[in-house]
Scaffold this motif. Sequence first.
Motif, PDB file in Angstrom:
ATOM      1  N   THR A  28     -10.836 -20.709  29.150  1.00  0.00           N
ATOM      2  CA  THR A  28      -9.463 -21.145  29.284  1.00  0.00           C
ATOM      3  C   THR A  28      -8.867 -20.651  30.600  1.00  0.00           C
ATOM      4  OG1 THR A  28      -7.257 -21.000  28.304  1.00  0.00           O
ATOM      5  CG2 THR A  28      -8.677 -19.082  28.060  1.00  0.00           C
ATOM      6  N   THR A  29      -7.911 -21.386  31.131  1.00  0.00           N
ATOM      7  CA  THR A  29      -7.271 -20.978  32.379  1.00  0.00           C
ATOM      8  C   THR A  29      -6.146 -19.983  32.139  1.00  0.00           C
ATOM      9  OG1 THR A  29      -5.784 -22.880  32.246  1.00  0.00           O
ATOM     10  CG2 THR A  29      -7.806 -23.149  33.525  1.00  0.00           C
ATOM     11  N   ARG A  30      -5.770 -19.776  30.899  1.00  0.00           N
ATOM     12  CA  ARG A  30      -4.679 -18.839  30.619  1.00  0.00           C
ATOM     13  C   ARG A  30      -5.205 -17.419  30.756  1.00  0.00           C
ATOM     14  NH1 ARG A  30      -4.654 -19.380  23.975  1.00  0.00           N
ATOM     15  NH2 ARG A  30      -6.369 -17.916  23.593  1.00  0.00           N
ATOM     16  N   PRO A  31      -4.347 -16.450  31.018  1.00  0.00           N
ATOM     17  CA  PRO A  31      -4.788 -15.039  30.989  1.00  0.00           C
ATOM     18  C   PRO A  31      -5.330 -14.716  29.601  1.00  0.00           C
ATOM     19  CG  PRO A  31      -2.625 -15.224  31.989  1.00  0.00           C
ATOM     20  CD  PRO A  31      -2.934 -16.572  31.395  1.00  0.00           C
ATOM     21  N   SER A  32      -6.430 -13.987  29.561  1.00  0.00           N
ATOM     22  CA  SER A  32      -7.081 -13.739  28.292  1.00  0.00           C
ATOM     23  C   SER A  32      -7.403 -12.277  28.094  1.00  0.00           C
ATOM     24  CB  SER A  32      -8.391 -14.530  28.201  1.00  0.00           C
ATOM     25  OG  SER A  32      -8.161 -15.901  28.072  1.00  0.00           O
ATOM     26  N   CYS A  33      -7.327 -11.876  26.845  1.00  0.00           N
ATOM     27  CA  CYS A  33      -7.830 -10.580  26.421  1.00  0.00           C
ATOM     28  C   CYS A  33      -9.175 -10.862  25.746  1.00  0.00           C
ATOM     29  CB  CYS A  33      -6.863  -9.937  25.430  1.00  0.00           C
ATOM     30  SG  CYS A  33      -7.384  -8.332  24.814  1.00  0.00           S
ATOM     31  N   LEU A  34     -10.230 -10.208  26.203  1.00  0.00           N
ATOM     32  CA  LEU A  34     -11.566 -10.379  25.642  1.00  0.00           C
ATOM     33  C   LEU A  34     -11.998  -9.102  24.951  1.00  0.00           C
ATOM     34  CD1 LEU A  34     -13.417 -12.203  28.554  1.00  0.00           C
ATOM     35  CD2 LEU A  34     -12.934 -13.156  26.301  1.00  0.00           C
ATOM     36  N   GLY A  35     -12.690  -9.246  23.848  1.00  0.00           N
ATOM     37  CA  GLY A  35     -13.117  -8.032  23.167  1.00  0.00           C
ATOM     38  C   GLY A  35     -14.057  -8.306  22.017  1.00  0.00           C
ATOM     39  N   TRP A  36     -14.240  -7.281  21.209  1.00  0.00           N
ATOM     40  CA  TRP A  36     -15.163  -7.332  20.076  1.00  0.00           C
ATOM     41  C   TRP A  36     -14.460  -6.833  18.816  1.00  0.00           C
ATOM     42  CZ3 TRP A  36     -20.153  -9.093  20.804  1.00  0.00           C
ATOM     43  CH2 TRP A  36     -20.589  -9.183  22.127  1.00  0.00           C
ATOM     44  N   GLU A  50     -11.587  -3.851  23.576  1.00  0.00           N
ATOM     45  CA  GLU A  50     -11.033  -5.016  24.241  1.00  0.00           C
ATOM     46  C   GLU A  50     -10.710  -4.704  25.698  1.00  0.00           C
ATOM     47  OE1 GLU A  50      -7.420  -6.031  22.166  1.00  0.00           O
ATOM     48  OE2 GLU A  50      -6.281  -4.498  23.216  1.00  0.00           O
ATOM     49  N   ILE A  51     -10.727  -5.763  26.506  1.00  0.00           N
ATOM     50  CA  ILE A  51     -10.269  -5.692  27.885  1.00  0.00           C
ATOM     51  C   ILE A  51      -9.081  -6.631  27.969  1.00  0.00           C
ATOM     52  CG2 ILE A  51     -10.841  -6.005  30.312  1.00  0.00           C
ATOM     53  CD1 ILE A  51     -13.784  -5.668  29.603  1.00  0.00           C
ATOM     54  N   ASP A  52      -7.906  -6.081  28.181  1.00  0.00           N
ATOM     55  CA  ASP A  52      -6.675  -6.864  28.136  1.00  0.00           C
ATOM     56  C   ASP A  52      -6.505  -7.683  29.416  1.00  0.00           C
ATOM     57  OD1 ASP A  52      -3.495  -5.962  26.584  1.00  0.00           O
ATOM     58  OD2 ASP A  52      -4.311  -7.898  27.205  1.00  0.00           O
ATOM     59  N   THR A  53      -5.471  -8.510  29.438  1.00  0.00           N
ATOM     60  CA  THR A  53      -5.239  -9.419  30.554  1.00  0.00           C
ATOM     61  C   THR A  53      -5.054  -8.690  31.884  1.00  0.00           C
ATOM     62  OG1 THR A  53      -2.895  -9.423  30.001  1.00  0.00           O
ATOM     63  CG2 THR A  53      -4.230 -11.172  29.052  1.00  0.00           C
ATOM     64  N   ASP A  54      -4.556  -7.467  31.839  1.00  0.00           N
ATOM     65  CA  ASP A  54      -4.353  -6.691  33.071  1.00  0.00           C
ATOM     66  C   ASP A  54      -5.507  -5.730  33.358  1.00  0.00           C
ATOM     67  OD1 ASP A  54      -2.077  -4.106  31.753  1.00  0.00           O
ATOM     68  OD2 ASP A  54      -4.041  -4.836  31.089  1.00  0.00           O
ATOM     69  N   GLY A  55      -6.588  -5.858  32.599  1.00  0.00           N
ATOM     70  CA  GLY A  55      -7.746  -5.003  32.809  1.00  0.00           C
ATOM     71  C   GLY A  55      -7.745  -3.717  31.991  1.00  0.00           C
ATOM     72  N   THR A  56      -6.680  -3.467  31.263  1.00  0.00           N
ATOM     73  CA  THR A  56      -6.639  -2.270  30.424  1.00  0.00           C
ATOM     74  C   THR A  56      -7.713  -2.349  29.348  1.00  0.00           C
ATOM     75  OG1 THR A  56      -4.256  -2.031  30.743  1.00  0.00           O
ATOM     76  CG2 THR A  56      -5.225  -0.887  28.861  1.00  0.00           C
ATOM     77  N   ILE A  57      -8.457  -1.274  29.187  1.00  0.00           N
ATOM     78  CA  ILE A  57      -9.511  -1.209  28.177  1.00  0.00           C
ATOM     79  C   ILE A  57      -9.038  -0.323  27.024  1.00  0.00           C
ATOM     80  CG2 ILE A  57     -11.825  -0.342  27.697  1.00  0.00           C
ATOM     81  CD1 ILE A  57     -12.632  -1.222  30.494  1.00  0.00           C
ATOM     82  N   ARG A  58      -9.247  -0.800  25.816  1.00  0.00           N
ATOM     83  CA  ARG A  58      -8.864  -0.039  24.631  1.00  0.00           C
ATOM     84  C   ARG A  58     -10.030   0.003  23.649  1.00  0.00           C
ATOM     85  NH1 ARG A  58      -4.716  -3.769  25.390  1.00  0.00           N
ATOM     86  NH2 ARG A  58      -2.839  -2.877  26.337  1.00  0.00           N
ATOM     87  N   TYR A  59     -10.121   1.103  22.938  1.00  0.00           N
ATOM     88  CA  TYR A  59     -11.137   1.268  21.910  1.00  0.00           C
ATOM     89  C   TYR A  59     -10.494   1.733  20.622  1.00  0.00           C
ATOM     90  CZ  TYR A  59     -14.484   1.333  25.802  1.00  0.00           C
ATOM     91  OH  TYR A  59     -15.230   1.008  26.906  1.00  0.00           O
ATOM     92  N   ALA A  60     -11.085   1.332  19.519  1.00  0.00           N
ATOM     93  CA  ALA A  60     -10.685   1.897  18.235  1.00  0.00           C
ATOM     94  C   ALA A  60     -11.152   3.347  18.194  1.00  0.00           C
ATOM     95  CB  ALA A  60     -11.323   1.107  17.094  1.00  0.00           C
ATOM     96  N   ASP A  61     -10.409   4.169  17.479  1.00  0.00           N
ATOM     97  CA  ASP A  61     -10.777   5.584  17.390  1.00  0.00           C
ATOM     98  C   ASP A  61     -12.184   5.759  16.818  1.00  0.00           C
ATOM     99  OD1 ASP A  61      -7.439   6.775  16.497  1.00  0.00           O
ATOM    100  OD2 ASP A  61      -8.366   6.367  18.443  1.00  0.00           O
ATOM    101  N   SER A  62     -12.597   4.848  15.963  1.00  0.00           N
ATOM    102  CA  SER A  62     -13.886   4.971  15.290  1.00  0.00           C
ATOM    103  C   SER A  62     -15.076   4.848  16.241  1.00  0.00           C
ATOM    104  CB  SER A  62     -14.006   3.910  14.187  1.00  0.00           C
ATOM    105  OG  SER A  62     -13.851   2.612  14.737  1.00  0.00           O
ATOM    106  N   ASP A  98      -8.238 -13.831  23.062  1.00  0.00           N
ATOM    107  CA  ASP A  98      -6.877 -14.089  22.590  1.00  0.00           C
ATOM    108  C   ASP A  98      -5.922 -14.010  23.776  1.00  0.00           C
ATOM    109  OD1 ASP A  98      -5.211 -12.986  19.515  1.00  0.00           O
ATOM    110  OD2 ASP A  98      -4.790 -14.626  20.899  1.00  0.00           O
ATOM    111  N   ARG A  99      -4.698 -14.455  23.573  1.00  0.00           N
ATOM    112  CA  ARG A  99      -3.705 -14.473  24.659  1.00  0.00           C
ATOM    113  C   ARG A  99      -3.276 -13.068  25.067  1.00  0.00           C
ATOM    114  NH1 ARG A  99      -1.141 -19.551  25.049  1.00  0.00           N
ATOM    115  NH2 ARG A  99      -1.737 -20.973  23.382  1.00  0.00           N
ATOM    116  N   SER A 100      -3.380 -12.117  24.159  1.00  0.00           N
ATOM    117  CA  SER A 100      -2.955 -10.751  24.436  1.00  0.00           C
ATOM    118  C   SER A 100      -3.780  -9.800  23.571  1.00  0.00           C
ATOM    119  CB  SER A 100      -1.463 -10.586  24.153  1.00  0.00           C
ATOM    120  OG  SER A 100      -1.187 -10.866  22.795  1.00  0.00           O
ATOM    121  N   SER A 101      -3.461  -8.544  23.619  1.00  0.00           N
ATOM    122  CA  SER A 101      -4.213  -7.541  22.870  1.00  0.00           C
ATOM    123  C   SER A 101      -4.333  -7.916  21.400  1.00  0.00           C
ATOM    124  CB  SER A 101      -3.521  -6.182  22.988  1.00  0.00           C
ATOM    125  OG  SER A 101      -4.101  -5.253  22.099  1.00  0.00           O
ATOM    126  N   PHE A 102      -5.533  -7.758  20.849  1.00  0.00           N
ATOM    127  CA  PHE A 102      -5.733  -8.000  19.429  1.00  0.00           C
ATOM    128  C   PHE A 102      -6.255  -6.758  18.722  1.00  0.00           C
ATOM    129  CE2 PHE A 102     -10.322  -8.694  19.920  1.00  0.00           C
ATOM    130  CZ  PHE A 102     -10.429  -9.254  21.181  1.00  0.00           C
TER     131      PHE A 102
END
Length: 122
Positions: A28-36, A50-62, A98-102
Amino acid sequence: QMRLVESGGGSVLTGGSLRLSCAVSDYTTRPSCLGWFRQAPGKGRETIAEIDTDGTIRYADSVKGRFTISKDNAKNALYLQMNNLKPEGTAMYYCAEDRSSFLYGLGAGAHWGQGTQVTVSS
């Protein structure tokens, strides 16, 4: 319609490692959040990285400190390096967009693939 195809799952012993890959097509051409996210039998979805639209990386605590998410924009690919796997990590693993953080749940317009099974035995 965006298509995501996961690969790299398998069976490992506790403490083992796996690297999951996700091929993304019709991006998609829209900004995307990619992750697992993963889902174990009888349980809900858990977004793990996940890697958010601005490049921020987040992980679940687990999985923090054990899993590493990365992407290769040139190859339209997303990866998840999983180290020190535990039996509670047994689940179907899905690549998602997704369009933003999930981190707290997928939105109505999200896309995901068919999943790849990861089984961790003790």
